[in-house]
Scaffold this motif. Sequence first.
Motif, PDB file in Angstrom:
ATOM      1  N   GLY A   1     -45.380  20.775 -16.320  1.00  0.00           N
ATOM      2  CA  GLY A   1     -45.014  19.876 -16.694  1.00  0.00           C
ATOM      3  C   GLY A   1     -46.028  18.982 -15.256  1.00  0.00           C
ATOM      4  N   TYR A   2     -46.091  17.804 -16.042  1.00  0.00           N
ATOM      5  CA  TYR A   2     -47.067  16.288 -14.877  1.00  0.00           C
ATOM      6  C   TYR A   2     -46.029  15.217 -14.823  1.00  0.00           C
ATOM      7  N   TYR A   3     -46.329  14.811 -13.695  1.00  0.00           N
ATOM      8  CA  TYR A   3     -45.493  13.015 -13.762  1.00  0.00           C
ATOM      9  C   TYR A   3     -46.553  12.449 -12.924  1.00  0.00           C
ATOM     10  N   GLN A   4     -46.885  11.217 -13.064  1.00  0.00           N
ATOM     11  CA  GLN A   4     -47.393  10.257 -12.008  1.00  0.00           C
ATOM     12  C   GLN A   4     -47.009   8.764 -12.207  1.00  0.00           C
ATOM     13  N   GLU A   5     -47.437   8.296 -11.526  1.00  0.00           N
ATOM     14  CA  GLU A   5     -46.954   6.823 -11.135  1.00  0.00           C
ATOM     15  C   GLU A   5     -47.932   6.219 -10.805  1.00  0.00           C
ATOM     16  N   ARG A   6     -48.318   4.611 -11.427  1.00  0.00           N
ATOM     17  CA  ARG A   6     -49.108   3.573 -12.193  1.00  0.00           C
ATOM     18  C   ARG A   6     -49.796   4.065 -10.226  1.00  0.00           C
ATOM     19  N   GLY A   7     -50.782   4.567 -10.176  1.00  0.00           N
ATOM     20  CA  GLY A   7     -52.017   4.167  -9.501  1.00  0.00           C
ATOM     21  C   GLY A   7     -51.971   5.877  -8.789  1.00  0.00           C
ATOM     22  N   LYS A   8     -50.693   6.174  -8.889  1.00  0.00           N
ATOM     23  CA  LYS A   8     -50.692   7.605  -7.748  1.00  0.00           C
ATOM     24  C   LYS A   8     -51.820   8.650  -8.063  1.00  0.00           C
ATOM     25  N   ALA A   9     -51.303   9.608  -7.382  1.00  0.00           N
ATOM     26  CA  ALA A   9     -52.404  10.961  -8.109  1.00  0.00           C
ATOM     27  C   ALA A   9     -50.840  11.636  -9.168  1.00  0.00           C
ATOM     28  N   ALA A  10     -51.131  12.763 -10.210  1.00  0.00           N
ATOM     29  CA  ALA A  10     -50.256  12.850 -10.757  1.00  0.00           C
ATOM     30  C   ALA A  10     -49.738  14.353  -9.997  1.00  0.00           C
ATOM     31  N   ARG A  11     -48.823  14.372 -10.274  1.00  0.00           N
ATOM     32  CA  ARG A  11     -47.787  16.199  -9.749  1.00  0.00           C
ATOM     33  C   ARG A  11     -47.197  17.054 -10.293  1.00  0.00           C
ATOM     34  N   ARG A  12     -48.223  17.915 -10.459  1.00  0.00           N
ATOM     35  CA  ARG A  12     -47.601  19.325 -10.920  1.00  0.00           C
ATOM     36  C   ARG A  12     -46.064  19.549 -10.972  1.00  0.00           C
ATOM     37  N   LEU A  13     -45.260  20.025 -12.182  1.00  0.00           N
ATOM     38  CA  LEU A  13     -43.947  20.218 -11.785  1.00  0.00           C
ATOM     39  C   LEU A  13     -43.904  21.171 -12.232  1.00  0.00           C
ATOM     40  N   LEU A  14     -42.929  22.334 -12.146  1.00  0.00           N
ATOM     41  CA  LEU A  14     -42.420  23.704 -12.601  1.00  0.00           C
ATOM     42  C   LEU A  14     -40.525  23.672 -11.734  1.00  0.00           C
ATOM     43  N   PRO A  15     -40.626  24.463 -13.203  1.00  0.00           N
ATOM     44  CA  PRO A  15     -38.544  24.943 -12.834  1.00  0.00           C
ATOM     45  C   PRO A  15     -38.295  24.297 -11.354  1.00  0.00           C
ATOM     46  N   GLY A  16     -37.442  23.693 -11.748  1.00  0.00           N
ATOM     47  CA  GLY A  16     -36.678  23.718  -9.596  1.00  0.00           C
ATOM     48  C   GLY A  16     -36.849  22.213  -9.356  1.00  0.00           C
ATOM     49  N   ASP A  17     -38.284  21.726 -10.090  1.00  0.00           N
ATOM     50  CA  ASP A  17     -38.427  20.601  -8.981  1.00  0.00           C
ATOM     51  C   ASP A  17     -38.062  19.396  -9.724  1.00  0.00           C
ATOM     52  N   VAL A  18     -37.426  18.766  -8.350  1.00  0.00           N
ATOM     53  CA  VAL A  18     -36.717  17.361  -8.486  1.00  0.00           C
ATOM     54  C   VAL A  18     -37.658  15.849  -8.958  1.00  0.00           C
ATOM     55  N   VAL A  19     -37.751  14.871  -9.396  1.00  0.00           N
ATOM     56  CA  VAL A  19     -38.196  13.916  -9.472  1.00  0.00           C
ATOM     57  C   VAL A  19     -37.646  12.717  -9.630  1.00  0.00           C
ATOM     58  N   GLU A  20     -37.306  12.124  -7.865  1.00  0.00           N
ATOM     59  CA  GLU A  20     -36.762  10.817  -8.501  1.00  0.00           C
ATOM     60  C   GLU A  20     -37.850   9.311  -8.712  1.00  0.00           C
ATOM     61  N   ILE A  21     -37.559   8.838  -9.864  1.00  0.00           N
ATOM     62  CA  ILE A  21     -37.604   7.870 -10.153  1.00  0.00           C
ATOM     63  C   ILE A  21     -37.609   6.475 -10.274  1.00  0.00           C
ATOM     64  N   ALA A  22     -37.511   5.569  -8.884  1.00  0.00           N
ATOM     65  CA  ALA A  22     -37.274   4.266  -8.499  1.00  0.00           C
ATOM     66  C   ALA A  22     -37.297   3.316  -9.295  1.00  0.00           C
ATOM     67  N   PRO A  23     -36.443   2.175  -9.748  1.00  0.00           N
ATOM     68  CA  PRO A  23     -36.303   1.383 -10.641  1.00  0.00           C
ATOM     69  C   PRO A  23     -37.360   0.726 -10.291  1.00  0.00           C
TER      70      PRO A  23
END
Length: 401
Positions: free
Chosen positions: A100-122
């Motif tokens: 999968g992918y995760y992207q924050e506004r104004g930043k490059a997307a991050r590729r996600l593989l099983p076991g990856d953790v994303v911490e999303i601030a408020p």
Amino acid sequence: MRKLFFIIVTAIGMMQIPMQSINAQNMKKEEVPQNISAFPVGKANTGFEQYFTGRSWLAPLTGNKDLNVPMSNVTFEPGCRNNWHSHTGGQLLIAVGGVGYYQERGKAARRLLPGDVVEIAPNIEHWHGAAPDSWFSHLAIGCNPQTNQNTWLERVDDQQYAEATKGNVAIGLQATDPELDDIFSNFTKEVQEYGALDIKTRLMVTLASNIASQAQAEYRITLESALNEGIAPIEIKEILYQSVAYAGMAKVRDFIGITNDILLARGVRLPLEGQSVVSSETRFNKGLELQKSIFGERIEQMHKNAPDNQKHIQRYLSANCFGDYQTRSGLNVKTRELITFSILVSLGGCESQVKSHIQGNANVGNNKDTLLAVVTQLLPFIGYPRTLNAIACLNEVIPEK
């Protein structure tokens, strides 16, 4: 909260996934995906479908509101993603299946593989979803649930999505070192013109060589090609397992992880079907039988003539190297001997074992022309010194007429 988070991550790594293959690219549109992780898929995510491009499924995993840890498994079909959005209380994502992918506004997307953790601030605007060619599942954990609210924004349009997912593809040599890329690419094509190896054999021996050489980047490229050419996941796993006996687990473990990530991204369920045909009681005798079928009665002499303080190594060779690994189904004896030969010549410094397995290859029907074609195939990946050493061993064991 941190303790619970640790337990969740640990559980993901320990859970075993039953075998069942899902081809993400060929799955019919009307089909509902089977689990691509240890967690349930749930039901169609109709309550939030207006905020998603493509189809998704939702499986709530917690129900006790007093715990204040709402958690769900979300599954995305290939290409599916949610809109730009934010959470006033933040969010945690844990990838559990596919790519999968995760992207924050104004930043490059991050590729996600099983076991990856994303911490999303408020209040951080972001989106997440599947890769274009892979199903994807993640756990979504709501933080500060008493006050957490979602703000849904505009869709991630096709151009934004294509640009984001393209940006995470590793930059190839063509972009940074075009002259070297041309030289290497042209030479790999040139060596493939030598000999009569079929494409499947070329890819399988190259995979084995990449493992022995610790060439992770080349292994990824070769593995993708192997899967595209129809080499079965079972065959790839057997190359890995057999490599443990010759290269050692310290060199193989990372390649098992790479392989599992790529197989999961393609919808292959793990673990695969077992291929062992021995037990603790039969492994020595069956291994010794296989050894003797390849190398002849001299194996008996090796056991008999070994010094008393070294006889255990001969037992290990029969019971472990051959009994545990080489008796397994999934690859035939001729292919296994080519795999072993490829590993040994790529390791370097194993000339004695290379000579032994040259004879073993000849005994099972892999002639000198075949072995010379394998060495030639591996030349661009292992270099000239090891290639020339391998050919010297080959000429010594099977002299030119």
